[in-house]
Design a protein around this motif. Sequence first.
Motif, PDB file in Angstrom:
ATOM      1  N   THR A 181       6.812   0.526 -11.216  1.00 48.13           N
ATOM      2  CA  THR A 181       8.046   0.474 -11.033  1.00 48.13           C
ATOM      3  C   THR A 181       8.516  -0.576  -9.922  1.00 48.13           C
ATOM      4  O   THR A 181       9.709  -1.292 -10.141  1.00 48.13           O
ATOM      5  N   GLY A 182       7.830  -0.703  -8.826  1.00 51.55           N
ATOM      6  CA  GLY A 182       8.023  -1.622  -7.899  1.00 51.55           C
ATOM      7  C   GLY A 182       8.222  -3.104  -8.253  1.00 51.55           C
ATOM      8  O   GLY A 182       9.001  -3.678  -7.667  1.00 51.55           O
ATOM      9  N   GLU A 183       6.990  -3.412  -8.852  1.00 53.60           N
ATOM     10  CA  GLU A 183       7.149  -4.654  -9.255  1.00 53.60           C
ATOM     11  C   GLU A 183       8.293  -4.975 -10.427  1.00 53.60           C
ATOM     12  O   GLU A 183       8.699  -6.165 -10.406  1.00 53.60           O
ATOM     13  N   ARG A 221       0.693  -1.217   0.108  1.00 53.92           N
ATOM     14  CA  ARG A 221      -0.211   0.052  -0.080  1.00 53.92           C
ATOM     15  C   ARG A 221       0.784   1.256  -0.092  1.00 53.92           C
ATOM     16  O   ARG A 221       0.303   2.437  -0.686  1.00 53.92           O
ATOM     17  N   SER A 222       2.113   1.249   0.521  1.00 53.44           N
ATOM     18  CA  SER A 222       3.061   2.319   0.819  1.00 53.44           C
ATOM     19  C   SER A 222       3.750   2.636  -0.527  1.00 53.44           C
ATOM     20  O   SER A 222       4.643   3.509  -0.352  1.00 53.44           O
ATOM     21  N   ASP A 223       3.962   1.663  -1.404  1.00 53.52           N
ATOM     22  CA  ASP A 223       4.596   1.925  -2.632  1.00 53.52           C
ATOM     23  C   ASP A 223       4.221   3.138  -3.555  1.00 53.52           C
ATOM     24  O   ASP A 223       2.851   3.281  -3.777  1.00 53.52           O
ATOM     25  N   SER A 224       4.989   4.072  -3.796  1.00 51.34           N
ATOM     26  CA  SER A 224       4.539   5.241  -4.489  1.00 51.34           C
ATOM     27  C   SER A 224       4.553   5.138  -5.946  1.00 51.34           C
ATOM     28  O   SER A 224       3.646   5.692  -6.747  1.00 51.34           O
ATOM     29  N   ASP A 225       5.274   4.203  -6.222  1.00 50.76           N
ATOM     30  CA  ASP A 225       5.189   3.627  -7.770  1.00 50.76           C
ATOM     31  C   ASP A 225       4.971   2.251  -8.128  1.00 50.76           C
ATOM     32  O   ASP A 225       6.014   1.610  -8.187  1.00 50.76           O
ATOM     33  N   PRO A 226       3.534   1.548  -7.910  1.00 53.85           N
ATOM     34  CA  PRO A 226       3.518   0.419  -8.151  1.00 53.85           C
ATOM     35  C   PRO A 226       4.224  -0.452  -9.169  1.00 53.85           C
ATOM     36  O   PRO A 226       4.920  -1.592  -8.969  1.00 53.85           O
TER      37      PRO A 226
END
Length: 285
Positions: free
Chosen positions: A242-244, A235-240
């Motif tokens: 890119t995170g994945e 939930r706290s990822d700013s750019d999901p």
Amino acid sequence: MLSWTVGEVTITRIHEADMPAPVQMMFPDATPEALAQIDWVAPHFVNDKGWILMSVHALIVETPSLKVVVDTCVGNEKQGRSLPFWNNLQTRFLEDFRAAGYAPEDIDLVLCTHLHADHVGWNTHLKDGVWTPTFPNARHLIERREFDFWKADGAPETAAMMADSLQPIFDAGLVELIDASRSYHVSDEITLVPTPGHTPGHVSVAITSGGETALITGDFMHHPCQIARPDWNARSDSDPATGEATRREALAAAASDGRLLIGTHFPAPTAGRIRPEGEAWRFET
């Protein structure tokens, strides 16, 4: 207290707190049923209620020439945090730090993978009612884009964190803002590598010594279930998105070269190897 050896480098875990939670509280796209299908997460990483188990801890990285702290947890007596149980903590973190054989005064460097409140708290401690640097002789390396991002953020928690955990180390002249957008060489053994997505300037800590390698994740992964389900964003990822992509790239690399992966929020046993499994991976401790 857990410890690992990578060539001539020793990495020691200093535990602050545990954080059990329903999986959807952390990962909105997850379900308890999908979590239950990952057969290797129990018993270390999921409890008998089906809740995920997470940890807040710091890692002391000792090389032949440096003593380094990676991520400094929540900290005692902090206020204004968005999670109620992070306010006014009273833990034995510093006592445990010293029991591991390290004095705060002997730390040469502090590396924060990013500037969320649970990664910067022990940068300071209250001394005579004043927030004071905990590691008074350490350079604190902070990624410049990360700092600029949070400096511009107007959230109350960010303001509280800046005031009690960052401003005092700036005032003491202990901070060096760095550019780790393509990596940053800290020492012969330690390199900061960009792993964006959770926050814009997020970095992980790569360790190489004696032909062995390790990676301290920071928060590009919060829980081992994301090894099997890299599509589960926090939930706290700013750019999901890119995170994945960051997770998939890092997991593929770890599976390829056998590096030790040390999870910044993984509960004990905390570290292990990545092995391919189907279209994703599994964690072997």
